[in-house]
Write a protein that holds these residues in place. Sequence first.
Motif, PDB file in Angstrom:
ATOM      1  N   SER A  11      25.532  22.815  55.130  1.00 16.23           N
ATOM      2  CA  SER A  11      26.446  23.172  56.206  1.00 16.23           C
ATOM      3  C   SER A  11      26.087  24.561  56.704  1.00 16.23           C
ATOM      4  O   SER A  11      25.533  25.393  55.955  1.00 16.23           O
ATOM      5  CB  SER A  11      27.906  23.146  55.720  1.00 16.23           C
ATOM      6  N   ILE A  12      26.362  24.844  57.967  1.00 19.12           N
ATOM      7  CA  ILE A  12      26.037  26.130  58.574  1.00 19.12           C
ATOM      8  C   ILE A  12      27.232  27.055  58.438  1.00 19.12           C
ATOM      9  O   ILE A  12      28.346  26.713  58.862  1.00 19.12           O
ATOM     10  CB  ILE A  12      25.648  25.968  60.055  1.00 19.12           C
ATOM     11  N   CYS A  13      26.982  28.243  57.878  1.00 17.09           N
ATOM     12  CA  CYS A  13      28.047  29.249  57.758  1.00 17.09           C
ATOM     13  C   CYS A  13      28.363  29.781  59.150  1.00 17.09           C
ATOM     14  O   CYS A  13      27.460  30.222  59.875  1.00 17.09           O
ATOM     15  CB  CYS A  13      27.609  30.365  56.823  1.00 17.09           C
ATOM     16  N   SER A  14      29.588  29.765  59.528  1.00 11.16           N
ATOM     17  CA  SER A  14      29.990  30.215  60.864  1.00 11.16           C
ATOM     18  C   SER A  14      29.930  31.735  61.011  1.00 11.16           C
ATOM     19  O   SER A  14      30.014  32.253  62.128  1.00 11.16           O
ATOM     20  CB  SER A  14      31.417  29.734  61.155  1.00 11.16           C
ATOM     21  N   HIS A  15      29.722  32.440  59.907  1.00 11.03           N
ATOM     22  CA  HIS A  15      29.673  33.894  59.975  1.00 11.03           C
ATOM     23  C   HIS A  15      28.235  34.411  60.050  1.00 11.03           C
ATOM     24  O   HIS A  15      27.929  35.284  60.864  1.00 11.03           O
ATOM     25  CB  HIS A  15      30.395  34.486  58.767  1.00 11.03           C
ATOM     26  N   CYS A  16      27.358  33.870  59.214  1.00 14.05           N
ATOM     27  CA  CYS A  16      25.967  34.359  59.180  1.00 14.05           C
ATOM     28  C   CYS A  16      24.969  33.364  59.737  1.00 14.05           C
ATOM     29  O   CYS A  16      23.774  33.662  59.813  1.00 14.05           O
ATOM     30  CB  CYS A  16      25.593  34.723  57.740  1.00 14.05           C
ATOM     31  N   ASP A  17      25.435  32.170  60.101  1.00 14.49           N
ATOM     32  CA  ASP A  17      24.589  31.133  60.708  1.00 14.49           C
ATOM     33  C   ASP A  17      23.486  30.638  59.774  1.00 14.49           C
ATOM     34  O   ASP A  17      22.454  30.139  60.245  1.00 14.49           O
ATOM     35  CB  ASP A  17      23.961  31.620  62.018  1.00 14.49           C
ATOM     36  N   ARG A  18      23.672  30.786  58.495  1.00 12.51           N
ATOM     37  CA  ARG A  18      22.690  30.298  57.537  1.00 12.51           C
ATOM     38  C   ARG A  18      23.096  28.908  57.056  1.00 12.51           C
ATOM     39  O   ARG A  18      24.281  28.557  57.016  1.00 12.51           O
ATOM     40  CB  ARG A  18      22.589  31.242  56.339  1.00 12.51           C
ATOM     41  N   ASP A  26      32.324  26.652  50.888  1.00 10.64           N
ATOM     42  CA  ASP A  26      33.608  27.347  50.846  1.00 10.64           C
ATOM     43  C   ASP A  26      33.497  28.662  50.099  1.00 10.64           C
ATOM     44  O   ASP A  26      33.997  29.706  50.564  1.00 10.64           O
ATOM     45  CB  ASP A  26      34.677  26.453  50.182  1.00 10.64           C
ATOM     46  N   LEU A  27      32.814  28.659  48.956  1.00  7.81           N
ATOM     47  CA  LEU A  27      32.647  29.887  48.177  1.00  7.81           C
ATOM     48  C   LEU A  27      31.806  30.897  48.946  1.00  7.81           C
ATOM     49  O   LEU A  27      32.117  32.096  48.988  1.00  7.81           O
ATOM     50  CB  LEU A  27      32.012  29.545  46.829  1.00  7.81           C
ATOM     51  N   HIS A  28      30.740  30.416  49.565  1.00  9.76           N
ATOM     52  CA  HIS A  28      29.859  31.315  50.336  1.00  9.76           C
ATOM     53  C   HIS A  28      30.615  31.931  51.503  1.00  9.76           C
ATOM     54  O   HIS A  28      30.500  33.140  51.759  1.00  9.76           O
ATOM     55  CB  HIS A  28      28.647  30.550  50.860  1.00  9.76           C
ATOM     56  N   SER A  29      31.384  31.127  52.229  1.00  6.71           N
ATOM     57  CA  SER A  29      32.078  31.633  53.410  1.00  6.71           C
ATOM     58  C   SER A  29      33.068  32.724  53.037  1.00  6.71           C
ATOM     59  O   SER A  29      33.187  33.745  53.739  1.00  6.71           O
ATOM     60  CB  SER A  29      32.800  30.478  54.124  1.00  6.71           C
ATOM     61  N   ALA A  30      33.770  32.540  51.946  1.00  8.66           N
ATOM     62  CA  ALA A  30      34.733  33.551  51.521  1.00  8.66           C
ATOM     63  C   ALA A  30      34.022  34.870  51.196  1.00  8.66           C
ATOM     64  O   ALA A  30      34.456  35.954  51.594  1.00  8.66           O
ATOM     65  CB  ALA A  30      35.511  33.034  50.307  1.00  8.66           C
ATOM     66  N   HIS A  31      32.897  34.781  50.495  1.00  8.98           N
ATOM     67  CA  HIS A  31      32.130  35.988  50.145  1.00  8.98           C
ATOM     68  C   HIS A  31      31.517  36.619  51.388  1.00  8.98           C
ATOM     69  O   HIS A  31      31.518  37.845  51.553  1.00  8.98           O
ATOM     70  CB  HIS A  31      31.042  35.610  49.130  1.00  8.98           C
ATOM     71  N   CYS A  32      31.002  35.810  52.286  1.00  9.34           N
ATOM     72  CA  CYS A  32      30.304  36.308  53.480  1.00  9.34           C
ATOM     73  C   CYS A  32      31.267  37.058  54.396  1.00  9.34           C
ATOM     74  O   CYS A  32      30.968  38.161  54.856  1.00  9.34           O
ATOM     75  CB  CYS A  32      29.682  35.117  54.202  1.00  9.34           C
ATOM     76  N   TYR A  33      32.436  36.489  54.651  1.00  6.94           N
ATOM     77  CA  TYR A  33      33.404  37.145  55.527  1.00  6.94           C
ATOM     78  C   TYR A  33      33.947  38.437  54.912  1.00  6.94           C
ATOM     79  O   TYR A  33      34.221  39.410  55.618  1.00  6.94           O
ATOM     80  CB  TYR A  33      34.567  36.189  55.833  1.00  6.94           C
ATOM     81  N   ARG A  34      34.027  38.464  53.623  1.00  6.89           N
ATOM     82  CA  ARG A  34      34.631  39.611  52.962  1.00  6.89           C
ATOM     83  C   ARG A  34      33.658  40.777  52.809  1.00  6.89           C
ATOM     84  O   ARG A  34      34.057  41.947  52.889  1.00  6.89           O
ATOM     85  CB  ARG A  34      35.172  39.188  51.585  1.00  6.89           C
TER      86      ARG A  34
END
Length: 206
Positions: A11-18, A26-34
């Motif tokens: 899935s594509i992270c909506s914050h870093c586009d990776r 879900d775990l990555h998105s929480a860490h990335c936004y924070r």
Amino acid sequence: MAGSSDDHATSICSHCDRAIPSSNIDLHSAHCYRNLEKCKVCGDMVPKQFVEEHFLSTHAPVSCSLCSETMDREILDVHKGENCPQRIVTCEYCEFPLPAVDLLEHQEVCGNRTELCHACNKYIRLRESYGHESRCTASSVHNIAESSRNVRAPPERAAAAGGGGGGRRRGDMSQRRLLFTIAITGIAVLLGSLFFQRKPEPTQPN
């Protein structure tokens, strides 16, 4: 087979586009936004505590250390090497180092200095020396060739090149000899006449 397909799904992270494995999104998105923030200039993901430092060290305009002009960091090296008016250049005539902004005025004066050309013994302006050297060298080669031809010329041509001076001298000598011969002949005739005009003395009888 269905479980293996789910393990490779992303899935594509909506914050870093990776692309992130779907099982960890879900775990990555929480860490990335924070913790991360996207740089508005280059798009790199930068830790939030280093965002300002990243911008200042990578993207902030910089001042030229020579002329204090402000510009983008990417063109600073080109500016210093080619465009900065305070960059150091050298005079083409005397090789003196000076700021580029002063070069034109300096060369106007320096180029008017003169130096002796040893080939033709004339004083030549430095700004004209390059063209003069080629012309002067060509002229010297021509003169040497002419001198060589004159040295190898036969005596008749050398006499003709002398403008007839030798002929005039020989004519003067012949004329003097003729006058001298005429004078000697006249004297001889005069003496002979005097000798024959003398009468013999009469003899006395015994």
